[in-house]
Enzyme design. Sequence first.
Site, PDB file in Angstrom:
ATOM      1  N   SER A 134       2.981  -2.083  -4.024  1.00 34.49           N
ATOM      2  CA  SER A 134       3.852  -2.616  -2.981  1.00 34.49           C
ATOM      3  C   SER A 134       4.410  -3.951  -3.475  1.00 34.49           C
ATOM      4  O   SER A 134       4.844  -4.056  -4.621  1.00 34.49           O
ATOM      5  CB  SER A 134       3.068  -2.759  -1.676  1.00 34.49           C
ATOM      6  OG  SER A 134       3.866  -3.309  -0.657  1.00 34.49           O
ATOM      7  N   TYR A 148      15.070  -3.830   0.243  1.00 35.07           N
ATOM      8  CA  TYR A 148      13.854  -3.798  -0.569  1.00 35.07           C
ATOM      9  C   TYR A 148      12.636  -4.129   0.292  1.00 35.07           C
ATOM     10  O   TYR A 148      11.618  -3.438   0.246  1.00 35.07           O
ATOM     11  CB  TYR A 148      13.957  -4.787  -1.729  1.00 35.07           C
ATOM     12  CG  TYR A 148      12.711  -4.820  -2.590  1.00 35.07           C
ATOM     13  CD1 TYR A 148      12.495  -3.858  -3.558  1.00 35.07           C
ATOM     14  CD2 TYR A 148      11.747  -5.813  -2.408  1.00 35.07           C
ATOM     15  CE1 TYR A 148      11.344  -3.870  -4.339  1.00 35.07           C
ATOM     16  CE2 TYR A 148      10.591  -5.839  -3.188  1.00 35.07           C
ATOM     17  CZ  TYR A 148      10.395  -4.859  -4.150  1.00 35.07           C
ATOM     18  OH  TYR A 148       9.245  -4.880  -4.908  1.00 35.07           O
ATOM     19  N   LYS A 152       9.272  -1.618   1.089  1.00 38.32           N
ATOM     20  CA  LYS A 152       7.880  -1.973   0.846  1.00 38.32           C
ATOM     21  C   LYS A 152       7.087  -2.081   2.149  1.00 38.32           C
ATOM     22  O   LYS A 152       5.890  -1.771   2.179  1.00 38.32           O
ATOM     23  CB  LYS A 152       7.798  -3.275   0.050  1.00 38.32           C
ATOM     24  CG  LYS A 152       8.340  -3.150  -1.366  1.00 38.32           C
ATOM     25  CD  LYS A 152       7.620  -2.072  -2.168  1.00 38.32           C
ATOM     26  CE  LYS A 152       8.050  -2.024  -3.615  1.00 38.32           C
ATOM     27  NZ  LYS A 152       7.337  -0.985  -4.395  1.00 38.32           N
TER      28      LYS A 152
END
Length: 272
Positions: A134, A148, A152
């Site tokens: 992660s 992004y 995650k």
Amino acid sequence: MSKTILITGASKGFGKIWAEAFLKRGDKVIATARDLNSLNDLVQQYGDNIFPVKLDVNDREAVFAAVKAGKDHFGRIDTLINNAGFGLFGAVEETTEQQAREQMETNFFGLLWVTQAVIPIMREQKSGHIIQVSSVLGVVTLPVLGIYNASKFAVEGLTESLAPEVAQFGIKVSLVEPNGFSTDWGGASAVQTAANPLYDKLKTDLFGSFPADFYGKPEATTDAVLKLVDSENPPLRLFLGKIAYPFVQQNYETRWAEWNAWKEVSANAHGI
């Protein structure tokens, strides 16, 4: 006793560094990459201990075939390191539909497909360790990395739910959450949105505020990853780097203060 480790995105960066660290100590590595030529040096040096597999994790059918090939080759898979992914830099407004979908396809769905392919193998073995790469940006956020961050955060939610589901089968689950490191993640491997000048100052101020030692050395992460893989009782979450902990601590203190300030409004919304 040596382990058999499947690493996705092993062509460069963390994936290649960790693959070599495992090979150096005698483990067997199933290394996936889009370009197998990137693994030639490891094959030449470590021979039969590395099994390179060409793979685009976005292709679910290919993922299941690659995982099966790796298991058939070495007989088992003790550890999965779900490392394939890339960075998408740009404000939310700047991001195209294709860029957003491709980010989620690789960082989230690709990881999901590999996880789903590995679980039956580990369940049959009654043992295994799934490690999802992660980011500290899966716990807290930075601006101009919104998609992004979202990918995650999705990995974090998936993995936290996965851990109690598979614990009954002897499968352990961990999240690795690096802060910034000097890999290609922010360089050649990254995707940049078409810039809107309205966000230029925000970007300049943000990236210009990072101290000289903000980005860690990728090679320095190997000891932590080896310890995680070897642990009998691995943590669900592990930060990598010295920036992550204080960054998250400050953020969560701010969150808690805000939640606390609004707790009566929240409780009243329950209705009974």
